[in-house]
Motif scaffolding. Structure first.
Motif, mmCIF file in Angstrom:
data_model
loop_
_atom_site.group_PDB
_atom_site.id
_atom_site.type_symbol
_atom_site.label_atom_id
_atom_site.label_comp_id
_atom_site.label_asym_id
_atom_site.label_seq_id
_atom_site.Cartn_x
_atom_site.Cartn_y
_atom_site.Cartn_z
ATOM 1 N N SER A 31 0.805 -1.212 0.000
ATOM 2 C CA SER A 31 0.000 0.000 0.000
ATOM 3 C C SER A 31 0.838 1.263 0.000
ATOM 4 O O SER A 31 0.321 2.347 0.130
ATOM 5 N N SER A 32 2.181 1.095 -0.153
ATOM 6 C CA SER A 32 3.012 2.279 -0.029
ATOM 7 C C SER A 32 3.089 3.074 -1.331
ATOM 8 O O SER A 32 3.700 4.128 -1.366
ATOM 9 N N GLY A 33 2.491 2.566 -2.403
ATOM 10 C CA GLY A 33 2.555 3.276 -3.669
ATOM 11 C C GLY A 33 1.533 4.394 -3.746
ATOM 12 O O GLY A 33 0.903 4.764 -2.760
ATOM 13 N N GLY A 34 1.423 4.968 -4.951
ATOM 14 C CA GLY A 34 0.444 6.012 -5.139
ATOM 15 C C GLY A 34 -0.208 5.879 -6.510
ATOM 16 O O GLY A 34 0.278 5.140 -7.351
ATOM 17 N N ALA A 40 0.588 -4.598 -8.201
ATOM 18 C CA ALA A 40 -0.632 -3.812 -8.019
ATOM 19 C C ALA A 40 -1.876 -4.599 -8.444
ATOM 20 O O ALA A 40 -1.822 -5.429 -9.350
ATOM 21 N N ASP A 41 -2.972 -4.324 -7.782
ATOM 22 C CA ASP A 41 -4.255 -4.932 -8.112
ATOM 23 C C ASP A 41 -4.820 -4.202 -9.331
ATOM 24 O O ASP A 41 -5.320 -3.093 -9.229
ATOM 25 N N LEU A 42 -4.726 -4.852 -10.482
ATOM 26 C CA LEU A 42 -5.175 -4.194 -11.716
ATOM 27 C C LEU A 42 -6.699 -4.220 -11.857
ATOM 28 O O LEU A 42 -7.268 -3.455 -12.633
ATOM 29 N N SER A 43 -7.346 -5.127 -11.113
ATOM 30 C CA SER A 43 -8.818 -5.137 -11.139
ATOM 31 C C SER A 43 -9.342 -3.793 -10.683
ATOM 32 O O SER A 43 -10.293 -3.252 -11.247
ATOM 33 N N ALA A 44 -8.690 -3.253 -9.671
ATOM 34 C CA ALA A 44 -9.118 -1.957 -9.139
ATOM 35 C C ALA A 44 -8.958 -0.843 -10.179
ATOM 36 O O ALA A 44 -9.602 0.185 -10.105
ATOM 37 N N ALA A 76 3.240 -2.667 -7.035
ATOM 38 C CA ALA A 76 2.283 -2.087 -6.072
ATOM 39 C C ALA A 76 2.858 -0.857 -5.395
ATOM 40 O O ALA A 76 2.126 0.001 -4.928
ATOM 41 N N THR A 77 4.183 -0.767 -5.352
ATOM 42 C CA THR A 77 4.795 0.376 -4.662
ATOM 43 C C THR A 77 5.046 1.541 -5.599
ATOM 44 O O THR A 77 5.602 2.557 -5.196
ATOM 45 N N SER A 78 4.644 1.382 -6.864
ATOM 46 C CA SER A 78 4.817 2.493 -7.802
ATOM 47 C C SER A 78 3.997 3.685 -7.340
ATOM 48 O O SER A 78 2.825 3.534 -6.975
ATOM 49 N N PRO A 79 4.606 4.856 -7.337
ATOM 50 C CA PRO A 79 3.822 6.035 -6.948
ATOM 51 C C PRO A 79 2.893 6.507 -8.078
ATOM 52 O O PRO A 79 2.090 7.407 -7.885
ATOM 53 N N ARG A 80 3.021 5.859 -9.252
ATOM 54 C CA ARG A 80 2.238 6.294 -10.423
ATOM 55 C C ARG A 80 1.473 5.122 -11.024
ATOM 56 O O ARG A 80 1.565 4.847 -12.214
ATOM 57 N N ARG A 81 0.740 4.397 -10.187
ATOM 58 C CA ARG A 81 0.080 3.185 -10.659
ATOM 59 C C ARG A 81 -0.908 3.456 -11.791
ATOM 60 O O ARG A 81 -0.980 2.684 -12.743
ATOM 61 N N THR A 82 -1.640 4.531 -11.713
ATOM 62 C CA THR A 82 -2.625 4.811 -12.751
ATOM 63 C C THR A 82 -1.940 5.070 -14.086
ATOM 64 O O THR A 82 -2.344 4.520 -15.125
ATOM 65 N N ALA A 83 -0.880 5.856 -14.050
ATOM 66 C CA ALA A 83 -0.139 6.131 -15.288
ATOM 67 C C ALA A 83 0.455 4.838 -15.843
ATOM 68 O O ALA A 83 0.409 4.582 -17.056
#
Lengths: 296, 446
Positions: free
Chosen positions: B36-39, B122-126, B328-335
């Motif tokens: 959960s440490s990503g963004g 990262a949970d890509l379903s989300a 999952a720790t990526s601070p740019r998961r959406t990108a």
């Protein structure tokens, strides 16, 4: 008595702190890179799983080890290689060093360089080169064997010969290293002893067994213990040559440890193997010291 | 080669002494795994780890993506294979520290990462991955889902098993491999084939499995029957009737003199080059590989679907696949997800990457492109790619590599070596392997 002036007090303080200050880099490095991993892996050996899945397992890893046929196979292989390789290599090294020490050899420096060269070769490079040389179909060694009328050997595909291949590579690699240690030892034996023995009519063999060997005792002990420890930790050569095959004939304890840690992500079990190996190394080392060491 | 290939596949796991000495430090950080440490920033520069030609192909997608997604820059890094596995493993063990935002992960590593480092990817379903469930070749979705059904990666490359054969050699023997229904049909004509082609065998297998395991063929025979080392629940199926049937078949092919000992991949390649092998059971990457490695054999090779193991059985198998995941720790998961989605769910992107790097796409819509039906002169004008697209259309079964694949691979490799070099009984060898696997992993034998 008046108190020393402040400046002197600071000097004393400095003098007291200075050794620690000077030692600090070594102590910190030792602590971070040696002591901490040693303690950490002991704790790790009591856990199972990895990452967020890590949980305490008590002695389960050690119990698992006792029932693990692959661990025993690895230990057996390591022992077999040890028993064959270490005496073979040390005898060879001793013979070489005595020959090189003899005054009648010409170009001594060149010879010494020659026998020492293999031990500075990178382990992985060595493995790769020998894998080429020992190739069953196209390797130089088999071509040579066939040229003199012998049949080629399935060096890496047959269990026995694969172990022999590992022994061969190890001997090639470390004989010169040990020979150089023996040479140093030989140079420390006073010439007068030999002169006196010759006056008494002792032949070369007698001189070797009665003077050279006893004088070399501490050096011999040193190389035996060091080679034993080294062979017990054997990893690179079989890893590059055979990956432990065929059918686990050259799987060593270190390689099994590595597989468990870095291929199977089972760091707890790998740590347990490491501690088991440490125990074996210490016991063997102690036994050797006891059997061969100076008797007070 | 850009993708998982025979023999190179598991060299991936090899590292060096460096890793061994890093062990203490590495394990020390192992406990701090947090997902959960990503963004979820939707802009910024995202880094991507891949290897060789796949990385190059992926780079080709970047200009269009950056144009369509202002605010996101993409830096594709060719980390190399096998180096990438150590880097990802170490990064995940360190709680995601130092990982790239997007990771290219093979089917043999993905389940292990999901099991050992839950929350590491990262949970890509989300982020909306569930909508693509039916867009990829059948059999891949279970591989990218974690045990709770959350999607952790998107399929990129898929390799279906094919049966490449030397048309000239089979012609000489008067045999047409496209008429084979089962592997037994092939064994039945073994003598005829060998009589017409003296000194030629069909397959090259490293019988002793030294130094690297050579189980691609055996695995494909298991996968054709919908079986593998583990079932989808994670129970051990190394000694299942399907596995025993597969290893027995390998033994029978060997007994019929159809398998040559290829003691290393170099020797195997020269055996093909020298025309000592009449067939090649390879996955889709093999089409490009054979063509580029043996140009002088142009016109001699053909491709057909592999014979079935049992009468009426499946003629297809998905032997491996690779995927893109987001750390999952990526601070740019959406990108990062945007880039993964852009690269893998649009036929234009995956096909441009296929053209650039030969990575066979898992996206089924991609097969509509004319390149898949184009005749290939090297294969005597046969549209080889179409054969693979058709095979994928038949639907492969999902394969669970599990977190203990490397262990299973080792033990099964030992079993195959015992059978091929010491004449051991396939069933006994596999039962022994299953027992050891259970002892080492604590898994149940099904």
């Amino acid at each position: 008595m008046p108190a020393p002036p402040p400046s002197r007090r600071r000097a004393i303080l400095r003098r007291k702190a200075l050794p620690y200050l000077l030692l600090a880099p070594a102590l910190v490095t030792f602590g971070v890179f040696k002591a901490y991993p040693i303690v950490s892996s002991l704790l790790l050996s009591l856990t199972t799983g990895s990452g967020a899945n890590t949980r305490n397992a008590g002695l389960a890893n050690y119990r698992k080890l006792l029932d693990d046929p692959l661990f025993w196979t690895a230990l057996g292989n390591t022992a077999r290689i040890l028993v064959v390789q270490v005496p073979l290599m040390l005898a060879l090294a001793l013979g070489l060093s005595v020959a090189l020490h003899a005054a009648l050899v010409r170009f001594r420096t060149v010879w010494r360089l020659g026998i020492f060269m293999p031990s500075v070769t990178g382990l992985v490079a060595t493995g790769v080169v020998f894998a080429f040389l020992l190739d069953t179909d196209r390797g130089a060694v088999n071509s040579l064997l066939e040229a003199i009328g012998l049949s080629g050997v399935d060096w890496l595909g047959d269990g026995f010969w694969a172990r022999m291949a590992v022994v061969l590579v190890l001997t090639w690699h470390y004989t010169g290293y040990n020979a150089v240690i023996y040479l140093a030892g030989l140079q420390g034996i006073p010439k007068e002893l030999y002169e006196a023995a010759m006056v008494d009519g002792a032949g070369p063999l007698r001189r070797f067994f009665s003077i050279t060997l006893p004088a070399l005792r501490p050096v011999l002990l040193f190389t035996v213990v060091l080679s034993t420890i080294g062979t017990l930790q054997l990893f690179d050569e079989p890893y590059v040559l055979t990956r432990g095959g065929p059918d686990n004939a050259t799987l060593t304890v270190s390689m099994y440890l590595y597989d468990n840690g870095f291929r199977y992500f089972d760091f707890g079990y790998a740590s347990a193997i490491a501690y088991a190996l440490t125990l074996i190394v210490s016991v063997l080392g102690a036994v050797q010291m006891r059997l061969m060491g100076e008797r007070e | 080669m850009s993708h998982l290939s025979r023999r190179d596949l598991l060299r991936a796991s090899g590292a060096g002494l460096l890793a061994l000495t890093a062990g203490g430090a590495l394990s020390a950080c192992g406990g701090s795994d947090s997902g959960s440490s990503g963004g979820d920033a939707a802009t910024g520069t995202i880094t991507v780890w891949s290897w060789t030609t796949a990385a190059e192909a992926l780079r080709g997608v970047v200009p269009a993506f950056e144009k369509d997604n202002p605010g996101i820059k993409v830096d594709v890094q060719d980390v190399g294979n096998p180096a990438i596995w150590d880097k990802i493993t170490v990064g995940l063990a360190a709680g995601g520290q130092g990982l790239a935002d997007v990771l290219h992960i093979g089917c043999d590593y993905l389940p292990g990462y999901l099991e050992k480092f839950p929350g590491g990817l990262a949970d890509l379903s989300a982020l909306g991955a569930d909508g693509y469930k039916d867009k990829f070749a059948q059999g891949l979705w279970p591989a990218v889902s974690d045990k709770d059904g959350r999607i952790r990666a998107l399929p990129w490359e898929v390799n279906a098993q094919g049966f490449f054969y030397r048309n000239d050699m089979f012609d000489r023997a008067g045999i047409d491999p496209t008429t084979f229904q089962t592997w037994d049909d092939l064994i039945a004509v073994a003598e005829k084939f060998k009589a017409a082609n003296p000194g030629v065998a069909l397959f090259g297998i490293n019988k002793s499995g030294t130094p690297s395991p050579d189980l691609d063929f055996l695995q494909s025979l298991m996968q054709q029957q919908g079986a593998f080392y583990f079932d989808l629940k994670g129970d051990i199926t190394v000694s299942s009737p399907e596995a025993i049937r597969a290893l027995t078949l390998v033994k029978r092919l060997d007994d019929a003199g159809l398998i040559l000992d290829a003691a290393s991949s170099t020797i195997w390649r020269s055996q093909i080059k020298e025309g000592k092998l009449g067939a090649n059971p390879l996955a889709s990457w093999g089409a490009h590989w054979i063509e580029s490695k043996f140009p002088e054999q142009s016109g001699n090779w053909r491709l057909t679907q592999p014979p079935a193991v049992t009468p009426g059985g499946k003629r297809t198998a998905i032997v491996n696949s690779t995927h893109l995941a987001v750390s999952a720790t990526s601070p740019r998961r959406t990108a990062a997800w945007k880039f993964v989605e852009y690269a893998l769910t649009r036929p234009a992107s995956v096909n441009s990457m296929f053209n650039a790097g030969g990575v066979f796409p898992a996206l089924t819509a991609a097969y509509q492109d004319p390149i898949y039906s184009a005749p290939n002169a090297y294969y005597g004008g046969q549209p080889v790619l179409k054969t693979f697209a058709d095979l994928l259309g038949q639907g492969g079964d999902a394969t669970n590599y599990s977190g203990d694949f490397a262990r299973a691979l080792k033990l099964v490799n030992d079993a195959q070596a015992k059978v091929l070099t010491k004449g051991a009984d396939p069933a006994a060898a596999l039962q022994d392997a299953a027992k050891q696997l259970a002892q080492q992993t604590g898994r149940k034998i099904k």
